[in-house]
Scaffold this motif. Sequence first.
Motif, short mmCIF file in Angstrom:
data_model
loop_
_atom_site.label_atom_id
_atom_site.label_comp_id
_atom_site.label_asym_id
_atom_site.label_seq_id
_atom_site.Cartn_x
_atom_site.Cartn_y
_atom_site.Cartn_z
N ALA A 1 72.78 -32.93 -18.33
CA ALA A 1 73.14 -31.55 -18.00
C ALA A 1 73.47 -31.42 -16.53
CB ALA A 1 71.99 -30.62 -18.37
N HIS A 2 72.69 -32.06 -15.66
CA HIS A 2 72.94 -31.98 -14.22
C HIS A 2 74.22 -32.71 -13.85
CE1 HIS A 2 68.44 -31.09 -13.18
NE2 HIS A 2 69.03 -30.11 -13.85
N ALA A 3 74.48 -33.84 -14.51
CA ALA A 3 75.71 -34.59 -14.24
C ALA A 3 76.95 -33.80 -14.63
CB ALA A 3 75.69 -35.92 -14.97
N ALA A 4 76.83 -33.03 -15.69
CA ALA A 4 77.97 -32.23 -16.17
C ALA A 4 78.32 -31.09 -15.23
CB ALA A 4 77.67 -31.68 -17.56
N THR A 5 77.34 -30.62 -14.46
CA THR A 5 77.59 -29.51 -13.55
C THR A 5 77.74 -29.96 -12.10
OG1 THR A 5 75.18 -29.15 -13.33
CG2 THR A 5 76.34 -27.91 -15.03
N ALA A 6 77.61 -31.25 -11.86
CA ALA A 6 77.70 -31.75 -10.47
C ALA A 6 79.14 -31.69 -9.97
CB ALA A 6 77.19 -33.18 -10.43
#
Length: 259
Positions: A254-259
Amino acid sequence: MPAISSEPLRATQPPAELHLRSYRAETLTHSHDFPQVVLPVSGRIALDIAGRQGMADAANAAFVEPHARHATSAAGLNSVIILDLAPSMLTAELMERLAPRPFMPLSQAAGKLVDFMALAMGQQHKMAPAQLQHWVPLLLDTLAMAAPRPHSRLHALMAKIEAEPGLPWAVADMAAAAAISPSRLHEWFQQEIATSPRAWLAEVRVRRACELLSTSALPLSEIALRCGYTDQSALSHAMRKLRDTTPAAYRRAAHAATA
């Protein structure tokens, strides 16, 4: 406040939507092809609905049937919840109860539902479709002064559980909250959403866990407790079963998708 117009406004059928608005002294006249409920939170609103005049305030609501030309104005400060409904959300029986009397007193139960809506909108600015799906049927039954249908009672229960998924919701507790037997609760869930209470609750908890994993930095153990799991291991087991991943892996993705 929408632009003031004397011409009908035609709109396509919307899903159930809530809007928090305020009105001015200038008259807004329009019509639309979907039903609408006017629920003042504060102040008073003057309406003319298809030639029938009345007031809506914190103790009285108004119902606008599809295609009814209506005029709205207000003197002084006001805050109004506007509920737009898809016509399919109203049964013929409810339409027959509401349309002939567009101005109706708010019962204590309906007033509490409106207060809840206003509070939720103040906190979230916009209610999620799932929340609307749960409380709209109960609100309509209450406004029509009809006994809550099984559909409405079930969705009221679902809204209560989704608001507090961390509570120890056994099937017996869920049935007690709806004032029915566990066997009847199973029947309602199967008829309404084609699943069991336990399976629905498992999905609600995992979905809430995924939201917290995506939007917060809470420890996994804290997320587990907030979502109704006894410990982090139970959360991991549930996510492997329903999402084919682990809490830590889901958070990283999830964090990688919004980075």
